[in-house]
Write a protein that holds these residues in place. Structure first.
Motif, PDB file in Angstrom:
ATOM      1  N   THR A  20     -30.116   0.910 -19.393  1.00 48.96           N
ATOM      2  CA  THR A  20     -29.297  -0.090 -18.723  1.00 48.96           C
ATOM      3  C   THR A  20     -27.847   0.370 -18.629  1.00 48.96           C
ATOM      4  OG1 THR A  20     -30.798  -1.801 -19.533  1.00 48.96           O
ATOM      5  CG2 THR A  20     -28.658  -2.541 -18.722  1.00 48.96           C
ATOM      6  N   SER A  21     -27.347   1.027 -19.663  1.00 46.55           N
ATOM      7  CA  SER A  21     -25.976   1.539 -19.634  1.00 46.55           C
ATOM      8  C   SER A  21     -25.814   2.621 -18.574  1.00 46.55           C
ATOM      9  CB  SER A  21     -25.585   2.090 -21.008  1.00 46.55           C
ATOM     10  OG  SER A  21     -25.470   1.057 -21.958  1.00 46.55           O
ATOM     11  N   VAL A  22     -26.767   3.548 -18.489  1.00 40.87           N
ATOM     12  CA  VAL A  22     -26.682   4.605 -17.485  1.00 40.87           C
ATOM     13  C   VAL A  22     -26.735   3.998 -16.085  1.00 40.87           C
ATOM     14  CG1 VAL A  22     -27.843   6.634 -16.510  1.00 40.87           C
ATOM     15  CG2 VAL A  22     -27.543   6.437 -18.979  1.00 40.87           C
ATOM     16  N   PHE A  23     -27.620   3.047 -15.873  1.00 44.08           N
ATOM     17  CA  PHE A  23     -27.711   2.406 -14.559  1.00 44.08           C
ATOM     18  C   PHE A  23     -26.416   1.669 -14.237  1.00 44.08           C
ATOM     19  CE2 PHE A  23     -30.460   1.508 -11.071  1.00 44.08           C
ATOM     20  CZ  PHE A  23     -29.994   0.318 -10.526  1.00 44.08           C
ATOM     21  N   ALA A  24     -25.808   1.012 -15.241  1.00 48.32           N
ATOM     22  CA  ALA A  24     -24.540   0.310 -15.025  1.00 48.32           C
ATOM     23  C   ALA A  24     -23.437   1.284 -14.627  1.00 48.32           C
ATOM     24  CB  ALA A  24     -24.141  -0.464 -16.280  1.00 48.32           C
ATOM     25  N   TYR A  25     -23.492   2.500 -15.170  1.00 50.33           N
ATOM     26  CA  TYR A  25     -22.508   3.525 -14.815  1.00 50.33           C
ATOM     27  C   TYR A  25     -22.760   4.076 -13.406  1.00 50.33           C
ATOM     28  CZ  TYR A  25     -20.297   8.117 -14.662  1.00 50.33           C
ATOM     29  OH  TYR A  25     -19.577   9.223 -14.272  1.00 50.33           O
ATOM     30  N   LEU A  26     -24.009   4.375 -13.112  1.00 46.27           N
ATOM     31  CA  LEU A  26     -24.342   4.995 -11.829  1.00 46.27           C
ATOM     32  C   LEU A  26     -24.315   4.004 -10.661  1.00 46.27           C
ATOM     33  CD1 LEU A  26     -27.262   7.344 -12.911  1.00 46.27           C
ATOM     34  CD2 LEU A  26     -24.886   7.966 -12.442  1.00 46.27           C
ATOM     35  N   ARG A  27     -24.594   2.738 -10.927  1.00 49.12           N
ATOM     36  CA  ARG A  27     -24.667   1.706  -9.879  1.00 49.12           C
ATOM     37  C   ARG A  27     -23.781   0.516 -10.256  1.00 49.12           C
ATOM     38  NH1 ARG A  27     -27.744   3.157  -5.292  1.00 49.12           N
ATOM     39  NH2 ARG A  27     -29.291   4.661  -5.994  1.00 49.12           N
ATOM     40  N   PRO A  28     -22.473   0.708 -10.250  1.00 46.96           N
ATOM     41  CA  PRO A  28     -21.574  -0.389 -10.655  1.00 46.96           C
ATOM     42  C   PRO A  28     -21.847  -1.665  -9.858  1.00 46.96           C
ATOM     43  CG  PRO A  28     -20.331   1.627 -10.237  1.00 46.96           C
ATOM     44  CD  PRO A  28     -21.749   1.890  -9.801  1.00 46.96           C
ATOM     45  N   GLY A  29     -21.883  -2.769 -10.571  1.00 46.22           N
ATOM     46  CA  GLY A  29     -22.080  -4.057  -9.932  1.00 46.22           C
ATOM     47  C   GLY A  29     -23.523  -4.456  -9.702  1.00 46.22           C
ATOM     48  N   GLU A  30     -24.463  -3.557  -9.934  1.00 43.44           N
ATOM     49  CA  GLU A  30     -25.868  -3.887  -9.674  1.00 43.44           C
ATOM     50  C   GLU A  30     -26.622  -4.366 -10.907  1.00 43.44           C
ATOM     51  OE1 GLU A  30     -28.164  -1.296  -7.192  1.00 43.44           O
ATOM     52  OE2 GLU A  30     -26.375  -0.613  -6.125  1.00 43.44           O
ATOM     53  N   VAL A  31     -26.075  -4.152 -12.085  1.00 44.78           N
ATOM     54  CA  VAL A  31     -26.740  -4.602 -13.308  1.00 44.78           C
ATOM     55  C   VAL A  31     -26.300  -6.041 -13.588  1.00 44.78           C
ATOM     56  CG1 VAL A  31     -26.982  -4.251 -15.790  1.00 44.78           C
ATOM     57  CG2 VAL A  31     -26.904  -2.279 -14.256  1.00 44.78           C
ATOM     58  N   GLN A  32     -27.269  -6.915 -13.693  1.00 49.19           N
ATOM     59  CA  GLN A  32     -26.996  -8.332 -13.934  1.00 49.19           C
ATOM     60  C   GLN A  32     -27.067  -8.606 -15.435  1.00 49.19           C
ATOM     61  OE1 GLN A  32     -30.000 -10.109 -11.493  1.00 49.19           O
ATOM     62  NE2 GLN A  32     -28.793  -9.863  -9.623  1.00 49.19           N
ATOM     63  N   MET A  33     -25.967  -8.329 -16.124  1.00 47.60           N
ATOM     64  CA  MET A  33     -25.950  -8.469 -17.577  1.00 47.60           C
ATOM     65  C   MET A  33     -26.165  -9.908 -18.035  1.00 47.60           C
ATOM     66  SD  MET A  33     -25.918  -5.574 -18.981  1.00 47.60           S
ATOM     67  CE  MET A  33     -25.663  -6.123 -20.659  1.00 47.60           C
ATOM     68  N   ASP A  34     -25.920 -10.887 -17.176  1.00 51.52           N
ATOM     69  CA  ASP A  34     -26.172 -12.272 -17.557  1.00 51.52           C
ATOM     70  C   ASP A  34     -27.667 -12.539 -17.717  1.00 51.52           C
ATOM     71  OD1 ASP A  34     -26.261 -11.846 -14.705  1.00 51.52           O
ATOM     72  OD2 ASP A  34     -26.374 -14.020 -14.442  1.00 51.52           O
ATOM     73  N   LYS A  35     -28.500 -11.638 -17.219  1.00 53.17           N
ATOM     74  CA  LYS A  35     -29.950 -11.780 -17.355  1.00 53.17           C
ATOM     75  C   LYS A  35     -30.525 -10.891 -18.461  1.00 53.17           C
ATOM     76  CE  LYS A  35     -30.690 -13.188 -12.605  1.00 53.17           C
ATOM     77  NZ  LYS A  35     -31.397 -12.928 -11.357  1.00 53.17           N
ATOM     78  N   ALA A  36     -29.661 -10.119 -19.118  1.00 49.22           N
ATOM     79  CA  ALA A  36     -30.117  -9.206 -20.169  1.00 49.22           C
ATOM     80  C   ALA A  36     -30.649  -9.989 -21.365  1.00 49.22           C
ATOM     81  CB  ALA A  36     -28.978  -8.292 -20.606  1.00 49.22           C
ATOM     82  N   ILE A  37     -31.835  -9.616 -21.816  1.00 49.83           N
ATOM     83  CA  ILE A  37     -32.430 -10.248 -22.992  1.00 49.83           C
ATOM     84  C   ILE A  37     -32.979  -9.176 -23.924  1.00 49.83           C
ATOM     85  CG2 ILE A  37     -33.059 -12.418 -21.849  1.00 49.83           C
ATOM     86  CD1 ILE A  37     -35.938 -11.254 -21.637  1.00 49.83           C
ATOM     87  N   ARG A  38     -33.002  -9.484 -25.182  1.00 52.09           N
ATOM     88  CA  ARG A  38     -33.578  -8.583 -26.187  1.00 52.09           C
ATOM     89  C   ARG A  38     -35.084  -8.789 -26.194  1.00 52.09           C
ATOM     90  NH1 ARG A  38     -32.225  -5.779 -30.898  1.00 52.09           N
ATOM     91  NH2 ARG A  38     -33.797  -5.929 -32.543  1.00 52.09           N
ATOM     92  N   ARG A  39     -35.824  -7.721 -25.923  1.00 49.73           N
ATOM     93  CA  ARG A  39     -37.287  -7.752 -25.978  1.00 49.73           C
ATOM     94  C   ARG A  39     -37.714  -6.591 -26.865  1.00 49.73           C
ATOM     95  NH1 ARG A  39     -40.732 -11.170 -25.108  1.00 49.73           N
ATOM     96  NH2 ARG A  39     -42.221  -9.690 -24.331  1.00 49.73           N
ATOM     97  N   VAL A  40     -37.714  -6.827 -28.163  1.00 52.66           N
ATOM     98  CA  VAL A  40     -38.058  -5.806 -29.145  1.00 52.66           C
ATOM     99  C   VAL A  40     -39.193  -6.346 -29.998  1.00 52.66           C
ATOM    100  CG1 VAL A  40     -37.206  -4.492 -31.116  1.00 52.66           C
ATOM    101  CG2 VAL A  40     -35.703  -4.921 -29.182  1.00 52.66           C
ATOM    102  N   PRO A  41     -40.272  -5.578 -30.148  1.00 61.17           N
ATOM    103  CA  PRO A  41     -41.381  -6.045 -30.988  1.00 61.17           C
ATOM    104  C   PRO A  41     -41.014  -5.976 -32.476  1.00 61.17           C
ATOM    105  CG  PRO A  41     -41.848  -3.854 -30.148  1.00 61.17           C
ATOM    106  CD  PRO A  41     -40.562  -4.290 -29.519  1.00 61.17           C
ATOM    107  N   GLU A  42     -40.239  -6.968 -32.912  1.00 57.74           N
ATOM    108  CA  GLU A  42     -39.739  -6.998 -34.292  1.00 57.74           C
ATOM    109  C   GLU A  42     -40.870  -6.941 -35.312  1.00 57.74           C
ATOM    110  OE1 GLU A  42     -36.590  -6.702 -34.622  1.00 57.74           O
ATOM    111  OE2 GLU A  42     -35.703  -7.604 -32.846  1.00 57.74           O
ATOM    112  N   TRP A  43     -41.992  -7.553 -34.968  1.00 60.18           N
ATOM    113  CA  TRP A  43     -43.118  -7.612 -35.903  1.00 60.18           C
ATOM    114  C   TRP A  43     -43.628  -6.222 -36.256  1.00 60.18           C
ATOM    115  CZ3 TRP A  43     -47.569  -5.499 -33.912  1.00 60.18           C
ATOM    116  CH2 TRP A  43     -47.648  -5.401 -32.517  1.00 60.18           C
ATOM    117  N   MET A  44     -43.424  -5.244 -35.396  1.00 56.81           N
ATOM    118  CA  MET A  44     -43.907  -3.890 -35.680  1.00 56.81           C
ATOM    119  C   MET A  44     -43.057  -3.175 -36.731  1.00 56.81           C
ATOM    120  SD  MET A  44     -44.941  -2.507 -31.934  1.00 56.81           S
ATOM    121  CE  MET A  44     -45.854  -1.103 -32.554  1.00 56.81           C
ATOM    122  N   ALA A  45     -41.813  -3.593 -36.909  1.00 63.16           N
ATOM    123  CA  ALA A  45     -40.908  -2.936 -37.850  1.00 63.16           C
ATOM    124  C   ALA A  45     -41.446  -3.003 -39.281  1.00 63.16           C
ATOM    125  CB  ALA A  45     -39.522  -3.555 -37.773  1.00 63.16           C
ATOM    126  N   GLU A  46     -42.266  -4.005 -39.567  1.00 66.67           N
ATOM    127  CA  GLU A  46     -42.822  -4.156 -40.907  1.00 66.67           C
ATOM    128  C   GLU A  46     -43.912  -3.123 -41.195  1.00 66.67           C
ATOM    129  OE1 GLU A  46     -44.093  -8.187 -41.397  1.00 66.67           O
ATOM    130  OE2 GLU A  46     -42.178  -8.966 -40.682  1.00 66.67           O
TER     131      GLU A  46
END
Length: 108
Positions: A20-46
């Motif tokens: 997402t950071s690289v895309f934000a750099y290469l395509r300024p204004g196209e990344v909708q950070m207000d829609k960014a959500i954390r989707r990490v399978p926390e349960w697997m960390a155990e």
């Protein structure tokens, strides 16, 4: 070169911090950070072995972790990090190509 030390679970597999950071750099204004959500399978960390970055590999598709199709945490993504990652990748590729251009097999 500064190396970023982050767990694959935090960095993300697809649509996480780095991509997402690289895309934000290469395509300024196209990344909708207000829609960014954390989707990490926390349960697997155990798990000791079966987890992202663990010793046991497993087959998966991004849909296995949700309908959004992302696995990672893009919420801190920013174009400055994207610039750093992109420039580092370009520099690394250029180094590899320079070495390849000079490579010749040695005779025994």
């Amino acid at each position: 070169r500064r190396q970023r030390q982050m767990c694959i679970r935090d960095r993300g597999i697809h649509g996480g911090l780095n991509e997402t950071s690289v895309f934000a750099y290469l395509r300024p204004g196209e990344v909708q950070m207000d829609k960014a959500i954390r989707r990490v399978p926390e349960w697997m960390a155990e798990n000791e072995w079966v987890k992202f970055g663990g010793k046991v590999q497993f087959g998966w598709t991004s849909r296995d972790f949700g309908h959004q199709g992302l696995i990672g945490d893009p919420t801190d993504a920013n174009p400055e990090l994207g610039k750093e990652l992109f420039e580092s990748a370009v520099e690394s590729l250029a180094d590899q190509l320079r070495e390849i251009s000079k490579f010749e097999f040695q005779e025994n």
